[in-house]
Design an enzyme around this catalytic site. Structure first.
Site, short mmCIF file in Angstrom:
data_model
loop_
_atom_site.label_atom_id
_atom_site.label_comp_id
_atom_site.label_asym_id
_atom_site.label_seq_id
_atom_site.Cartn_x
_atom_site.Cartn_y
_atom_site.Cartn_z
N HIS A 82 -40.87 91.07 30.66
CA HIS A 82 -41.80 90.56 31.11
C HIS A 82 -42.67 89.76 31.24
CE1 HIS A 82 -44.69 91.71 34.87
NE2 HIS A 82 -45.62 91.28 33.88
N ASP A 161 -49.51 101.27 43.36
CA ASP A 161 -50.14 99.94 42.32
C ASP A 161 -50.27 99.15 43.80
OD1 ASP A 161 -50.46 97.93 39.85
OD2 ASP A 161 -49.34 97.34 41.09
N ARG A 168 -58.85 96.68 43.89
CA ARG A 168 -59.85 96.07 42.43
C ARG A 168 -60.12 94.32 42.55
NH1 ARG A 168 -54.91 96.67 38.65
NH2 ARG A 168 -55.92 94.78 37.35
N SER A 183 -51.36 98.86 34.96
CA SER A 183 -50.08 98.55 37.34
C SER A 183 -49.11 96.99 36.06
CB SER A 183 -51.20 97.40 37.31
OG SER A 183 -50.38 96.29 38.26
N LYS A 187 -45.16 99.52 37.05
CA LYS A 187 -44.09 98.56 37.83
C LYS A 187 -42.70 98.74 36.82
CE LYS A 187 -46.58 96.23 38.55
NZ LYS A 187 -47.73 94.80 39.43
N1 URA Z 1 -49.91 91.77 37.19
C1 URA Z 1 -49.92 93.50 37.44
O1 URA Z 1 -48.64 93.28 37.92
N2 URA Z 1 -50.93 93.55 37.41
C2 URA Z 1 -52.52 93.49 37.38
O2 URA Z 1 -53.15 93.87 37.03
C3 URA Z 1 -52.59 92.05 36.78
C4 URA Z 1 -51.07 91.37 36.36
#
Ligand code: URA
Length: 435
Positions: A82, A161, A168, A183, A187
């Site tokens: 990632h 999320d 946010r 976050s 994932k």
């Molecule tokens: N990428 C994400 O998946 N979450 C965040 O909070 C910031 C960047």
């Protein structure tokens, strides 16, 4: 338990128990807590952070808020690489077929581009007919057939999320390292890869502008992975200038293909080779990066990654012939050469401005609803450390619609800074750490 007491504790920098965090998030998920209370909690977290246990429970709750994707019956070692996002980051397109050549599967959710950063999903969609799976069964099927399983984020995976990110976004609490780490990791952890490689970008085109912030984010994500028994490696990599030369979807696909043919830009190729070598170490095939890189160079020479990419494209509805014939990809009709007004050595290239100049040509999205024009973008001809004379070509703009052409050109020109002395570019890989 009362939500207001949980907010008060976080406001006063007290440590929350696992039960308190679970209660807050469970009740929010079912609609029993209003957005204004969760907003207050997020702001208190922005200022006071979370300790390791709070973060573990918070991330676990998010991860378990939707579908979990695992791969029973798949014998391959699975990796999720990632990137925290940058400009010209086409790494997955080159890396996944190299992994597949070593029988390492890729299992990951990828994003679409927004703002100055691009997204892997958009890049692959430059290939006419290409379609990512939309269900977890489709993803598993893809991993089974060709080793590479990539799909877009869906509402079914980590829905919490999505809810929290929307809050946010409007409460100025996105740039909180624990919230970003939770976050991203929720994932990653919702898809059961055996190893997670996190490429944390730092510099002018990255979310984390400073090396210190990048280090903290990397460590926070490693800690979360470790607390859940996952193998996590973080690489902090340079985003003080765009990655490689190509910025824009089709142009990046071509550059990634050239890279697996052994003809990629030097720094991008080195990044891909190193990430692949980390994969080989995680799998246990090698015990050091140099040996891993050697194996990667050999497999590239053999041509196998090109064949694996063709297989992936074929299994996703695209035409594999694009790998040999780039004319089958959509390329913008017009080109404009951007010429330097300065003499000197390139000392910096504001990656965010280059990303935005590509975005306004149609290569990216200013809002989630915008439609991508895949053939547009920018090829840079000069990077940090290169000598430039007035009138030399700095970049080529690929465009279909001339509406924003002048602005795009000006953004490119102002992104470049020059010095009279030679400037050594920063290494592409700054730090590698594992848990
Ligand atoms: N990428 C994400 O998946 N979450 C965040 O909070 C910031 C960047």
């Amino acid at each position: 338990m009362r939500i207001v007491d949980i907010i008060q504790k976080k406001r006063d920098a007290e440590v929350l128990s696992s039960e308190e965090i679970s209660f807050l998030l469970d009740e929010y998920m079912v609609g029993n807590v209003p957005d204004y209370q969760v907003s207050a909690f997020l702001m208190a977290t922005y200022f006071n952070g979370m300790n390791k246990n709070e973060l573990k429970v918070f991330t676990e709750k998010m991860m378990n808020s939707g579908d979990i994707i695992d791969f029973p019956g798949i014998k391959k070692f699975l990796i999720d690489k990632h990137s925290t996002g940058g400009v010209g980051d086409k790494t997955t397109i080159a890396l996944a077929p190299i992994f597949a050549s070593f029988d390492i599967g890729t299992a990951k959710l990828s994003g679409r581009g927004l703002g100055h950063t691009g997204g892997t999903i958009d890049k692959f969609e430059s290939i006419v007919g290409f379609q990512f799976p939309e269900t977890k069964e489709g993803l598993i099927d893809l991993v089974n057939k060709c080793g590479t399983g990539i799909m877009g984020y869906s509402d079914k995976i980590v829905p919490l999320d999505k809810k929290l990110y929307s809050l946010r976004d409007v409460t100025a609490t996105v740039p909180s390292i624990p919230l970003i780490a939770a976050s991203i990791m929720s994932k990653k952890l919702a898809v059961h890869a055996d190893g997670i490689i996190l490429d944390v970008k730092t510099g002018s085109g990255a979310f984390m502008k400073s090396l210190d912030d990048a280090r903290l984010l990397a460590k926070t994500m490693r800690d979360i992975g470790d607390s859940m028994g996952r193998k996590v490696v973080t690489c902090i990599t340079d985003m003080d200038q765009p990655l490689g030369f190509a910025v824009g979807n089709t142009l990046e696909v071509i550059e990634a293909i050239e890279t697996i043919k052994g003809r990629g830009p030097k720094e991008f190729s080195y990044l891909v080779e190193t990430l692949a070598a980390i994969g080989l170490m995680l799998k246990g095939d090698v015990d050091n990066l140099d040996k891993g890189r050697e194996m990667v160079l050999e497999i590239i020479k053999s041509g196998k990654p090109v064949e694996m990419l063709k297989m992936f494209i074929e299994n996703t509805g695209g035409n594999p012939k694009i790998v040999d014939d780039y004319n089958l990809l959509p390329i913008a009709k017009n080109k404009l050469s951007v010429k330097s007004n300065n003499n000197g050595y390139v000392s910096a290239i504001e990656a965010e401005s280059i990303g935005k100049s590509a975005m306004i040509l149609g290569a990216g999205r200013a809002t989630k609803e915008d439609i991508i024009d895949h053939g547009t973008g920018i090829i840079l001809h000069k990077k940090i450390g290169d000598k430039v004379n007035k009138g030399d070509e700095l970049a080529t703009i690929y465009y279909n619609d001339s509406k924003n052409l002048k602005d795009s050109e000006e953004m490119i020109l102002s992104a470049y800074a020059f010095s009279t002395d030679f400037i050594e570019p920063r290494d592409i890989i700054l730090e590698i750490e594992s848990v």
